[in-house]
Design a protein around this motif. Structure first.
Motif, mmCIF file in Angstrom:
data_model
loop_
_atom_site.group_PDB
_atom_site.id
_atom_site.type_symbol
_atom_site.label_atom_id
_atom_site.label_comp_id
_atom_site.label_asym_id
_atom_site.label_seq_id
_atom_site.Cartn_x
_atom_site.Cartn_y
_atom_site.Cartn_z
ATOM 1 N N CYS A 115 -2.545 -5.222 4.069
ATOM 2 C CA CYS A 115 -1.363 -5.255 3.208
ATOM 3 C C CYS A 115 -0.156 -5.832 3.943
ATOM 4 O O CYS A 115 -0.033 -5.704 5.158
ATOM 5 N N SER A 142 3.124 7.212 8.133
ATOM 6 C CA SER A 142 2.656 5.936 7.589
ATOM 7 C C SER A 142 3.446 4.759 8.132
ATOM 8 O O SER A 142 2.885 3.703 8.416
ATOM 9 N N CYS A 171 0.821 -1.201 0.000
ATOM 10 C CA CYS A 171 0.000 0.000 0.000
ATOM 11 C C CYS A 171 0.862 1.261 0.000
ATOM 12 O O CYS A 171 1.980 1.275 0.505
ATOM 13 N N ALA A 174 1.949 1.673 10.130
ATOM 14 C CA ALA A 174 2.185 0.329 9.597
ATOM 15 C C ALA A 174 2.741 -0.594 10.661
ATOM 16 O O ALA A 174 2.374 -1.782 10.729
ATOM 17 N N TYR A 193 -3.817 -0.782 5.862
ATOM 18 C CA TYR A 193 -2.720 -1.132 6.772
ATOM 19 C C TYR A 193 -2.876 -2.564 7.283
ATOM 20 O O TYR A 193 -1.913 -3.325 7.370
ATOM 21 N N THR A 252 4.112 -1.464 3.274
ATOM 22 C CA THR A 252 3.778 -0.109 2.867
ATOM 23 C C THR A 252 5.013 0.513 2.243
ATOM 24 O O THR A 252 6.136 0.273 2.688
ATOM 25 N N THR A 280 2.634 -4.380 9.289
ATOM 26 C CA THR A 280 2.806 -4.124 7.860
ATOM 27 C C THR A 280 4.201 -3.551 7.657
ATOM 28 O O THR A 280 4.529 -2.490 8.204
#
Length: 212
Positions: free
Chosen positions: A105, A120, A34, A124, A102, A108, A129
């Motif tokens: 996936c 992010s 992502c 994550a 999040y 990231t 992630t």
């Protein structure tokens, strides 16, 4: 508390939920990546664009959430049309959808040109992630690069701002996910143990003030 087996089952279940929600083919073994970000040059998207065709020919799905510069919105819209089973793209940010991404996936992607902090990768971490980042600013400060010799690290990273370095790093991440799932799960489990909450930050500030 997650062990490797329960984490793997939970992540795959979340992945299928995300795939169904976004209309992409459900496949719990697909490598899902992502990008949850403003679509600007700062975010390193000019490194990703030349790699998109090659990357999407592999067993991957790419989920992109965020609007920004018209040229990037146009590129990702075009890629979504060319790879309708591989790409999800939405320009309107939605917090609930971001959390689905999040959670569902495997990784990231943040190949930023510069990044003073970065949120992010911290989000994550909480979802297991794995961040794939360019090592700059706050990304360098928070993501420890995976080291296969010592089974350490919380993500994948590269130094030079170049297409080839990003290509190499994406290839490394995909290979580990496909060929050494226990190692991949180890990274994800270490991610979930990271703590960048205000509780932790406040204690560090208290130590700083006391030392002064």
């Amino acid at each position: 508390h997650y062990n490797s087996t329960t984490f793997r089952k939970a992540k795959k279940k979340n992945k299928v939920c995300l795939q169904r929600k976004t209309g992409l083919p459900a496949d719990k073994n697909m490598f899902t990546v992502c990008i949850i970000s403003r679509l600007t040059e700062q975010k390193g998207l000019d490194l990703l664009v030349p790699l998109l065709t090659d990357f999407l020919e592999k067993d991957v799905q790419l989920y992109i959430l965020g609007g920004g510069e018209e040229r990037y919105e146009g590129i990702f819209s075009s890629v979504k049309t060319r790879y309708p089973d591989k790409v999800f793209f939405a320009t309107d940010y939605d917090d609930a959808l971001a959390k689905y991404m999040y959670a569902g996936c495997d990784a990231t992607l943040m190949p930023s040109r510069f990044e003073p902090c970065g949120l992010s990768q911290l989000m994550a971490f909480r979802y297991g992630t794995v961040p794939i980042v360019r090592l700059t600013g706050g990304l360098r400060d928070t993501v420890q690069v995976y080291d296969p010799r010592y089974h350490t690290g919380t993500g994948f990273g590269f130094e030079a701002y170049s297409v080839e370095e990003l290509r190499k790093t994406l290839r490394e991440a995909l290979s580990l996910y496909q060929n050494r799932p226990e190692e991949w799960n180890g990274i994800a489990e270490r991610d979930m143990k990271e703590n960048y909450s205000w509780n932790t930050s406040c204690k560090e500030y208290e130590k700083l003030y006391e030392s002064m």
